[in-house]
Design a protein around this motif. Sequence first.
Motif, PDB file in Angstrom:
ATOM      1  N   MET A  64      -3.018  10.664  -1.470  1.00  0.00           N
ATOM      2  CA  MET A  64      -2.474  11.442  -0.215  1.00  0.00           C
ATOM      3  C   MET A  64      -2.072  12.753  -0.620  1.00  0.00           C
ATOM      4  O   MET A  64      -1.848  13.785   0.018  1.00  0.00           O
ATOM      5  CB  MET A  64      -1.921  10.449   0.595  1.00  0.00           C
ATOM      6  N   HIS A  65      -0.751  12.612  -1.663  1.00  0.00           N
ATOM      7  CA  HIS A  65      -0.040  13.629  -2.179  1.00  0.00           C
ATOM      8  C   HIS A  65      -0.961  14.840  -2.430  1.00  0.00           C
ATOM      9  O   HIS A  65      -0.609  15.964  -2.299  1.00  0.00           O
ATOM     10  CB  HIS A  65       0.741  13.521  -3.359  1.00  0.00           C
ATOM     11  N   VAL A  66      -2.170  14.754  -3.057  1.00  0.00           N
ATOM     12  CA  VAL A  66      -2.937  15.809  -3.330  1.00  0.00           C
ATOM     13  C   VAL A  66      -3.949  16.156  -2.427  1.00  0.00           C
ATOM     14  O   VAL A  66      -5.049  16.911  -2.654  1.00  0.00           O
ATOM     15  CB  VAL A  66      -3.611  15.466  -4.858  1.00  0.00           C
TER      16      VAL A  66
ATOM     17  N   ILE B 277      -2.979   5.124  -2.997  1.00  0.00           N
ATOM     18  CA  ILE B 277      -3.066   5.485  -1.816  1.00  0.00           C
ATOM     19  C   ILE B 277      -2.112   6.651  -1.571  1.00  0.00           C
ATOM     20  O   ILE B 277      -2.451   7.688  -1.255  1.00  0.00           O
ATOM     21  CB  ILE B 277      -2.797   4.336  -0.585  1.00  0.00           C
ATOM     22  N   ASP B 278      -0.994   6.564  -1.955  1.00  0.00           N
ATOM     23  CA  ASP B 278       0.059   7.623  -1.880  1.00  0.00           C
ATOM     24  C   ASP B 278      -0.210   8.673  -3.194  1.00  0.00           C
ATOM     25  O   ASP B 278      -0.189   9.783  -2.515  1.00  0.00           O
ATOM     26  CB  ASP B 278       1.597   6.943  -2.371  1.00  0.00           C
ATOM     27  N   LYS B 279      -0.674   8.378  -4.203  1.00  0.00           N
ATOM     28  CA  LYS B 279      -0.981   9.684  -5.131  1.00  0.00           C
ATOM     29  C   LYS B 279      -1.971  10.443  -4.779  1.00  0.00           C
ATOM     30  O   LYS B 279      -1.963  11.454  -4.999  1.00  0.00           O
ATOM     31  CB  LYS B 279      -1.070   8.735  -6.539  1.00  0.00           C
TER      32      LYS B 279
ATOM     33  N   GLY C  93       0.714  -0.788  -0.023  1.00  0.00           N
ATOM     34  CA  GLY C  93       0.023   0.016   0.098  1.00  0.00           C
ATOM     35  C   GLY C  93       1.004   1.110  -0.060  1.00  0.00           C
ATOM     36  O   GLY C  93       1.443   1.581   1.095  1.00  0.00           O
ATOM     37  N   ASP C  94       1.114   1.793  -1.230  1.00  0.00           N
ATOM     38  CA  ASP C  94       2.285   2.912  -1.235  1.00  0.00           C
ATOM     39  C   ASP C  94       1.743   4.028  -0.400  1.00  0.00           C
ATOM     40  O   ASP C  94       0.528   4.491  -0.502  1.00  0.00           O
ATOM     41  CB  ASP C  94       2.339   3.363  -2.628  1.00  0.00           C
ATOM     42  N   GLY C  95       2.608   4.518   0.375  1.00  0.00           N
ATOM     43  CA  GLY C  95       2.367   5.640   1.565  1.00  0.00           C
ATOM     44  C   GLY C  95       1.104   5.146   2.692  1.00  0.00           C
ATOM     45  O   GLY C  95       0.899   6.077   3.197  1.00  0.00           O
TER      46      GLY C  95
ATOM     47  N   ASP D 251      11.830   8.221  -0.405  1.00  0.00           N
ATOM     48  CA  ASP D 251      10.672   8.301  -1.527  1.00  0.00           C
ATOM     49  C   ASP D 251      10.397   6.741  -1.833  1.00  0.00           C
ATOM     50  O   ASP D 251      11.110   5.886  -1.152  1.00  0.00           O
ATOM     51  CB  ASP D 251      11.306   8.820  -2.580  1.00  0.00           C
ATOM     52  N   SER D 252       9.595   6.467  -2.806  1.00  0.00           N
ATOM     53  CA  SER D 252       9.426   5.003  -3.112  1.00  0.00           C
ATOM     54  C   SER D 252      10.304   4.356  -3.781  1.00  0.00           C
ATOM     55  O   SER D 252      10.266   3.040  -3.761  1.00  0.00           O
ATOM     56  CB  SER D 252       8.037   4.984  -3.829  1.00  0.00           C
ATOM     57  N   ALA D 253      11.184   4.926  -4.483  1.00  0.00           N
ATOM     58  CA  ALA D 253      12.360   4.094  -5.191  1.00  0.00           C
ATOM     59  C   ALA D 253      13.118   3.703  -4.078  1.00  0.00           C
ATOM     60  O   ALA D 253      13.280   2.386  -4.233  1.00  0.00           O
ATOM     61  CB  ALA D 253      12.995   5.063  -6.059  1.00  0.00           C
TER      62      ALA D 253
ATOM     63  N   ASP E 129       5.843   1.459   1.914  1.00  0.00           N
ATOM     64  CA  ASP E 129       7.030   1.972   1.532  1.00  0.00           C
ATOM     65  C   ASP E 129       7.454   3.144   2.744  1.00  0.00           C
ATOM     66  O   ASP E 129       8.485   3.395   2.606  1.00  0.00           O
ATOM     67  CB  ASP E 129       7.353   1.999   0.037  1.00  0.00           C
ATOM     68  N   HIS E 130       6.424   3.861   3.000  1.00  0.00           N
ATOM     69  CA  HIS E 130       6.692   5.110   3.770  1.00  0.00           C
ATOM     70  C   HIS E 130       5.277   5.506   4.023  1.00  0.00           C
ATOM     71  O   HIS E 130       4.183   5.142   3.658  1.00  0.00           O
ATOM     72  CB  HIS E 130       7.392   5.948   2.898  1.00  0.00           C
ATOM     73  N   GLY E 131       5.394   6.485   4.863  1.00  0.00           N
ATOM     74  CA  GLY E 131       4.117   7.145   5.451  1.00  0.00           C
ATOM     75  C   GLY E 131       3.862   8.614   4.879  1.00  0.00           C
ATOM     76  O   GLY E 131       4.415   9.182   4.118  1.00  0.00           O
ATOM     77  N   HIS E 132       2.640   9.067   5.205  1.00  0.00           N
ATOM     78  CA  HIS E 132       2.096  10.456   4.898  1.00  0.00           C
ATOM     79  C   HIS E 132       1.696  10.790   6.431  1.00  0.00           C
ATOM     80  O   HIS E 132       1.051  10.326   7.006  1.00  0.00           O
ATOM     81  CB  HIS E 132       0.977  10.524   3.933  1.00  0.00           C
ATOM     82  N   GLY E 133       1.583  12.224   6.700  1.00  0.00           N
ATOM     83  CA  GLY E 133       1.400  12.642   7.791  1.00  0.00           C
ATOM     84  C   GLY E 133      -0.217  13.109   7.957  1.00  0.00           C
ATOM     85  O   GLY E 133      -0.513  14.009   8.118  1.00  0.00           O
TER      86      GLY E 133
ATOM     87  N   VAL F  20       3.975  15.869   1.296  1.00  0.00           N
ATOM     88  CA  VAL F  20       5.190  15.069   0.975  1.00  0.00           C
ATOM     89  C   VAL F  20       4.958  13.720   1.941  1.00  0.00           C
ATOM     90  O   VAL F  20       4.317  13.967   3.012  1.00  0.00           O
ATOM     91  CB  VAL F  20       6.473  15.893   1.099  1.00  0.00           C
ATOM     92  N   HIS F  21       6.001  12.962   1.991  1.00  0.00           N
ATOM     93  CA  HIS F  21       6.215  11.789   2.692  1.00  0.00           C
ATOM     94  C   HIS F  21       6.566  12.290   4.190  1.00  0.00           C
ATOM     95  O   HIS F  21       7.061  13.241   4.305  1.00  0.00           O
ATOM     96  CB  HIS F  21       7.146  10.890   2.242  1.00  0.00           C
ATOM     97  N   SER F  22       6.138  11.278   5.029  1.00  0.00           N
ATOM     98  CA  SER F  22       6.553  11.540   6.510  1.00  0.00           C
ATOM     99  C   SER F  22       7.488  10.439   7.235  1.00  0.00           C
ATOM    100  O   SER F  22       7.649   9.463   6.268  1.00  0.00           O
ATOM    101  CB  SER F  22       5.284  11.944   7.254  1.00  0.00           C
TER     102      SER F  22
HETATM  103 ZN    ZN Z   1       4.835   9.464  -2.694  1.00  0.00          ZN
END
Ligand code: ZN
Length: 673
Positions: A454-456, A450-452, A175-177, A224-226, A496-500, A627-629
Amino acid sequence: MKVASLGLFITVVWSGYASAQHFKRLGTCPKLGCVFPPHLTDFFPGQLFDIRLEVHAPVNGSEAFNGGVPDEQFSFCIQQEDGPCQDVTEFFGLGSESQLETWTFSYFEDLFAQDADEPTIVNVASKAYRALSLDIPGNYTAKLSYYNGSETVAHWLVRESPKEAKAKNLLLFIGDGMTQSMITAARLIAHKSINGRYQSLMQMDQMEALGHQMTHSIDSFITDSANSATALYTGKKSSVNALNVYADSSANSFDDPKVESIAELFRRRTGGPVGMVSTAFITDATPAALCAHTRDRDQLAPIVFEYLNGAEGLNSSLSWPTSCEGPDVIFGGGAEQFIAGPGSPNGSDFYEAFQAKGYNVVYNNTELQATDNNTKTLGIFSISNMAKWLDRQVYPENLLNEKNSPTGDGTDATDQPGLKEMTLKAIDILQSRADEQGTGWFMMSEAASIDKMMHVLDYDRALGELLELDDTIRATLAHLEEIGQAENTLIVVTADHGHGFDVFGGADTKYLAAQTSDREKRSAVGVYQNSGLSGYTVEKDSLPNNDTIVIGAQGPNFPVTWDPRYVYAAGFAANPDHREGYAVNKSGPRLPATTPNAEDDNEVNPADQPDGFIVNGTLPIDQPQGVHSLTDVSVFASGPGAAAFRGVYNSIDIFFKIADALGLAANVSDCDS
Ligand SMILES: [Zn+2]
Ligand SMILES: *[C@@H]1O[C@H](CO)[C@@H](O)[C@H](O)[C@H]1NC(C)=O
Ligand SMILES: *[C@@H]1O[C@H](CO)[C@@H](O)[C@H](O)[C@H]1NC(C)=O
Ligand SMILES: *[C@@H]1O[C@H](CO)[C@@H](O)[C@H](O)[C@H]1NC(C)=O
Ligand SMILES: *[C@@H]1O[C@H](CO)[C@@H](O)[C@H](O)[C@H]1NC(C)=O
Ligand SMILES: *[C@@H]1O[C@H](CO)[C@@H](O)[C@H](O)[C@H]1NC(C)=O
Ligand SMILES: *[C@@H]1O[C@H](CO)[C@@H](O)[C@H](O)[C@H]1NC(C)=O
Ligand SMILES: *[C@@H]1O[C@H](CO)[C@@H](O)[C@H](O)[C@H]1NC(C)=O
Ligand SMILES: *[C@@H]1O[C@H](CO)[C@@H](O)[C@H](O)[C@H]1NC(C)=O
Ligand SMILES: *[C@@H]1O[C@H](CO)[C@@H](O)[C@H](O)[C@H]1NC(C)=O
Ligand SMILES: *[C@@H]1O[C@H](CO)[C@@H](O)[C@H](O)[C@H]1NC(C)=O
Ligand SMILES: *[C@@H]1O[C@H](CO)[C@@H](O)[C@H](O)[C@H]1NC(C)=O
């Protein structure tokens, strides 16, 4: 496999590099002598990797040294346990010494230097040794000696790994982000609660093992995701934008030192089929890191080329005798890299290039469901990222006028499969091909948006994607049971990472819209006892107006409605200037900020959340999105070997746990290195 237009693939990556506020000459190399893989790298027995050595001579700036002349006489030796330190060529039994390479790069030491446009210039002497491996578990010491007595020492560990497999098949869901607060919010809107007690649970809530992993990058604490996919798939921390390489300082983004990914290792060791599924464009970082190697994740065309031909196919002078050999299943968006034209690796029709290598190619869900189970399959279902669950299921009119058909004929991609349809079909293909060969299979399935979303700051769409992921996991467990593979398959679900992101209350959208000042609008937000209960899961017939009932989206495990009067109120730890009204955007993904004055000067988008109020941002104004957290992210696992995923550990450990469960050390020789 060679290609005429390889020159096209080379780009200089250093130009845009110094945009962070914490500048480095080269991450992972604090001294003037650099060893990659760096200090404290762990290897899986027999895993392939490149070594890159660099000696730096800054011409000017605070570290200026030796008149800008790098030491070309450096030496490098490796020591196993407390044996002798043998020259690298001798240690690995290499036929000849590598050629010396030299280049120059520049960077800014800090924001003042950047403002003044005063880059520091660095001259470099370097050597690389390709496609090596260490088979015997234990400690190794690598020593680079340069400048008459300077030393850079790296301690490497080859981990022990069991010789028997616990699981035959491995399905890794990403689940990206995705963070635990998002899972909690998704549960709130999709699962009914009575007197504070849920009447049903997310599938993730019901997995056998729960752990969490630390996502830090090797040279920055936000990833980041990479970079994080590299950690999950290779067991090596790397840098932002890097796919299965350590970032070196040379301009060529394909000559950086590579490490073998879990997909390559699985293929090389077992011969079993490999699958990649994503709702993003298929060259996006999370799928790309399974089979591609580059310091720059934006090299989309070469990444497709690597899927088909391997890294060695991209540049035959870089020895890299491992690859995915063309993943058996490739499902996602990103038709730009396949349609004949500027996005394709060599300008030609890459659907045809895959067909020529034996692939079936499908462009929509109808074709996907009908296609053979026993043939390699490329399924590209849209240009760019695939449609979001909320738009496919609830607001399907948003799929119109997108002109995003994967065939490039300018029509709309209206028959797109979801993550569930892609994943279940991928299982059938992998199982059928694995049966033929008497092997297991490996698959990664990514809920990318999920990530994309959350970014917006489009929380509703992000949670829709998360609920689709959960529904996919649920359907996958049932399907594996059906085809008799549940006991052979380890399922791991992580991010792979979170968002706040988090939910802090409820909001009355009707009251909010009726207020005229931004400060008054904020009183529509109810905190603590005024947050209320979820308005998304109420019984269908108790809704005041049938129009708001979302037929099709309704059902167990999804909200009954997406636009109740009383919504959840959520916020974001890192955001651009934006408007907030807590309401679902029915016409498509949100666009929080725009640039009316200058490209890097983002301001509130007046069209977003028109009933809402202005929230000033916390980010530099060149950032148009959240951005990612830093947060650790959850890991869930079920099936044989799941217990190993309990506890708190580093992202890199996931690679080792997966490789252990699949028994990928089984064929490694124990008697020579
Ligand atoms: Zn991202
Ligand atoms: C280093 O030298 C280059 C080339 O002469 C110059 O452009 C740059 O400003 C110098 N940087 C510093 C930090 O002095
Ligand atoms: C490697 O070295 C560390 C510290 O010296 C030691 O604790 C560990 O047991 C060694 N590992 C192996 C596999 O030999
Ligand atoms: C290293 O030693 C040699 C010989 O003594 C000398 O010529 C050279 O300048 C030294 N280099 C550095 C970087 O100190
Ligand atoms: C291939 O790799 C070698 C070694 O790094 C490099 O010198 C060469 O420029 C590369 N070729 C292309 C076409 O990228
Ligand atoms: C590894 O072992 C498996 C199972 O014994 C075998 O099928 C496979 O060919 C071996 N692979 C290599 C590279 O030796
Ligand atoms: C482009 O690359 C593909 C895949 O390697 C190959 O089949 C095709 O012949 C190439 N076309 C051109 C025009 O180079
Ligand atoms: C699916 O794709 C095929 C091949 O491009 C096309 O013939 C068919 O009409 C498409 N079906 C739908 C429902 O879009
Ligand atoms: C693929 O496999 C599944 C599950 O075994 C089966 O239900 C389906 O009919 C097969 N599809 C085709 C096209 O063979
Ligand atoms: C909602 O729809 C149902 C079934 O279509 C109908 O029986 C009911 O009267 C409708 N309720 C309202 C408030 O319109
Ligand atoms: C707050 O956001 C508005 C709209 O983007 C902008 O005009 C204003 O300058 C911002 N205020 C601050 C303190 O950044
Ligand atoms: C809603 O989505 C549309 C289409 O993506 C976008 O242009 C618009 O700015 C969004 N509006 C709001 C209110 O967020």
